[in-house]
Design a protein around this motif. Structure first.
Motif, short mmCIF file in Angstrom:
data_model
loop_
_atom_site.label_atom_id
_atom_site.label_comp_id
_atom_site.label_asym_id
_atom_site.label_seq_id
_atom_site.Cartn_x
_atom_site.Cartn_y
_atom_site.Cartn_z
N ALA A 159 13.19 20.39 -7.45
CA ALA A 159 11.87 20.41 -8.11
C ALA A 159 11.95 19.77 -9.48
O ALA A 159 11.06 19.01 -9.89
CB ALA A 159 11.36 21.84 -8.21
N GLU A 160 13.03 20.03 -10.22
CA GLU A 160 13.20 19.43 -11.54
C GLU A 160 13.36 17.91 -11.45
O GLU A 160 12.76 17.16 -12.22
CB GLU A 160 14.43 20.04 -12.23
N LEU A 161 14.14 17.45 -10.47
CA LEU A 161 14.31 16.00 -10.27
C LEU A 161 12.99 15.35 -9.88
O LEU A 161 12.68 14.25 -10.34
CB LEU A 161 15.38 15.73 -9.21
N ALA A 162 12.22 16.01 -9.02
CA ALA A 162 10.93 15.46 -8.61
C ALA A 162 9.99 15.36 -9.81
O ALA A 162 9.27 14.37 -9.97
CB ALA A 162 10.30 16.34 -7.52
N HIS A 163 10.01 16.36 -10.68
CA HIS A 163 9.17 16.34 -11.88
C HIS A 163 9.59 15.20 -12.81
O HIS A 163 8.75 14.49 -13.35
CB HIS A 163 9.25 17.69 -12.59
N GLU A 164 10.90 15.02 -12.98
CA GLU A 164 11.40 13.92 -13.83
C GLU A 164 11.00 12.57 -13.26
O GLU A 164 10.59 11.67 -14.00
CB GLU A 164 12.92 14.01 -13.97
N LYS A 165 11.11 12.41 -11.94
CA LYS A 165 10.74 11.15 -11.31
C LYS A 165 9.25 10.89 -11.49
O LYS A 165 8.84 9.76 -11.79
CB LYS A 165 11.10 11.17 -9.82
N ALA A 166 8.44 11.93 -11.33
CA ALA A 166 6.99 11.79 -11.51
C ALA A 166 6.66 11.36 -12.93
O ALA A 166 5.82 10.48 -13.15
CB ALA A 166 6.29 13.10 -11.16
N GLY A 184 -5.93 0.60 -16.72
CA GLY A 184 -7.00 1.50 -17.12
C GLY A 184 -7.18 2.64 -16.14
O GLY A 184 -7.99 2.55 -15.22
N VAL A 185 -6.42 3.72 -16.35
CA VAL A 185 -6.53 4.90 -15.49
C VAL A 185 -6.70 6.12 -16.39
O VAL A 185 -5.89 6.38 -17.27
CB VAL A 185 -5.28 5.09 -14.60
N THR A 186 -7.76 6.86 -16.15
CA THR A 186 -8.04 8.07 -16.89
C THR A 186 -7.43 9.26 -16.14
O THR A 186 -7.51 9.32 -14.91
CB THR A 186 -9.56 8.28 -17.02
N ASP A 187 -6.84 10.19 -16.88
CA ASP A 187 -6.26 11.41 -16.30
C ASP A 187 -5.22 11.11 -15.22
O ASP A 187 -5.17 11.77 -14.18
CB ASP A 187 -7.35 12.32 -15.73
N LEU A 188 -4.37 10.11 -15.47
CA LEU A 188 -3.32 9.76 -14.51
C LEU A 188 -2.35 10.92 -14.34
O LEU A 188 -1.87 11.49 -15.32
CB LEU A 188 -2.56 8.51 -14.97
N ASN A 189 -2.07 11.26 -13.09
CA ASN A 189 -1.11 12.30 -12.78
C ASN A 189 -0.42 11.90 -11.48
O ASN A 189 -1.08 11.44 -10.54
CB ASN A 189 -1.79 13.67 -12.63
N ILE A 190 0.88 12.05 -11.45
CA ILE A 190 1.66 11.72 -10.26
C ILE A 190 2.58 12.89 -9.96
O ILE A 190 3.22 13.43 -10.86
CB ILE A 190 2.49 10.43 -10.47
N SER A 191 2.64 13.26 -8.69
CA SER A 191 3.60 14.28 -8.25
C SER A 191 4.47 13.66 -7.17
O SER A 191 4.04 12.76 -6.46
CB SER A 191 2.89 15.54 -7.75
N VAL A 192 5.70 14.13 -7.09
CA VAL A 192 6.65 13.61 -6.11
C VAL A 192 7.17 14.76 -5.28
O VAL A 192 7.59 15.79 -5.82
CB VAL A 192 7.82 12.87 -6.80
N ASP A 193 7.13 14.58 -3.96
CA ASP A 193 7.67 15.56 -3.03
C ASP A 193 8.53 14.80 -2.04
O ASP A 193 8.00 14.10 -1.17
CB ASP A 193 6.54 16.32 -2.32
N GLY A 194 9.84 14.88 -2.21
CA GLY A 194 10.74 14.11 -1.36
C GLY A 194 10.58 12.64 -1.66
O GLY A 194 10.75 12.20 -2.80
N ASP A 195 10.21 11.87 -0.64
CA ASP A 195 10.03 10.43 -0.85
C ASP A 195 8.54 10.03 -0.87
O ASP A 195 8.20 8.87 -0.74
CB ASP A 195 10.79 9.61 0.19
N THR A 196 7.67 11.03 -1.06
CA THR A 196 6.23 10.77 -1.13
C THR A 196 5.72 11.06 -2.53
O THR A 196 5.97 12.12 -3.09
CB THR A 196 5.47 11.66 -0.12
#
Length: 161
Positions: free
Chosen positions: A33-40, A53-65
């Motif tokens: 979970a920590e590695l996925a957060h760092e990658k995100a 130009g992206v407002t409220d950009l958020n990325i989550s990583v789960d495995g390879d997705t």
């Protein structure tokens, strides 16, 4: 003396030293979970560094997705963000949950294969190899040179309009 056999996980249960299988699994899950957060975080930084130009950009990583959230200023920006994230080592798929302020037609995507060039790709999609600059411009700033594409890379192919 010789070789003696023991119950591998008994030590933690009997003496309180070592870790049980469950404890090791919990630690492994926490590390993942920590590695996925760092990658995100790194993916967000990469997208922001390109100045999209992206407002409220958020990325989550789960495995390879990777799942991408936010509001892009237009469809081209939205597609470029997906490409930046998807063309990252370790990411096999992108779940695009972004919205756009302006509705526009979606571009096609092309996965580069060995022997491809932008002019060959332009010939395939537009019927004219000399339209390769359209593809090059549509993929800036991810592409810095029309001759620097690689197999497996995914490119935006905008409509001719």
């Amino acid at each position: 003396m010789g070789l003696f056999s023991f119950i591998k996980d008994a030590g933690a249960k009997v003496f309180g030293i070592g870790k049980t299988t469950e404890e090791e699994a919990a630690e492994d899950a926490a590390k993942a979970a920590e590695l996925a957060h760092e990658k995100a975080e790194k993916l967000v930084n990469a997208v922001e560094a390109l100045g999209f130009g992206v407002t409220d950009l958020n990325i989550s990583v789960d495995g390879d997705t990777a799942t991408v959230y936010g509001e892009a200023e237009n469809q081209a920006t939205r597609e470029k963000v997906v490409l930046v994230v998807g063309n990252t080592e370790g990411i096999a798929s992108v779940d695009d949950r972004m919205t756009t302020a302006v509705q526009e037609p979606e571009a096609q995507f092309h996965t580069v294969v060995s022997g491809d060039s932008l002019s060959k790709i332009a010939k395939k999609y537009y019927g004219n190899a000399m339209k390769y600059p359209v593809i090059f411009e549509a993929n800036k700033p991810m592409l810095s040179d029309p001759d620097k594409i690689y197999p497996g890379q995914v490119l935006r192919i905008p409509s001719e309009d």
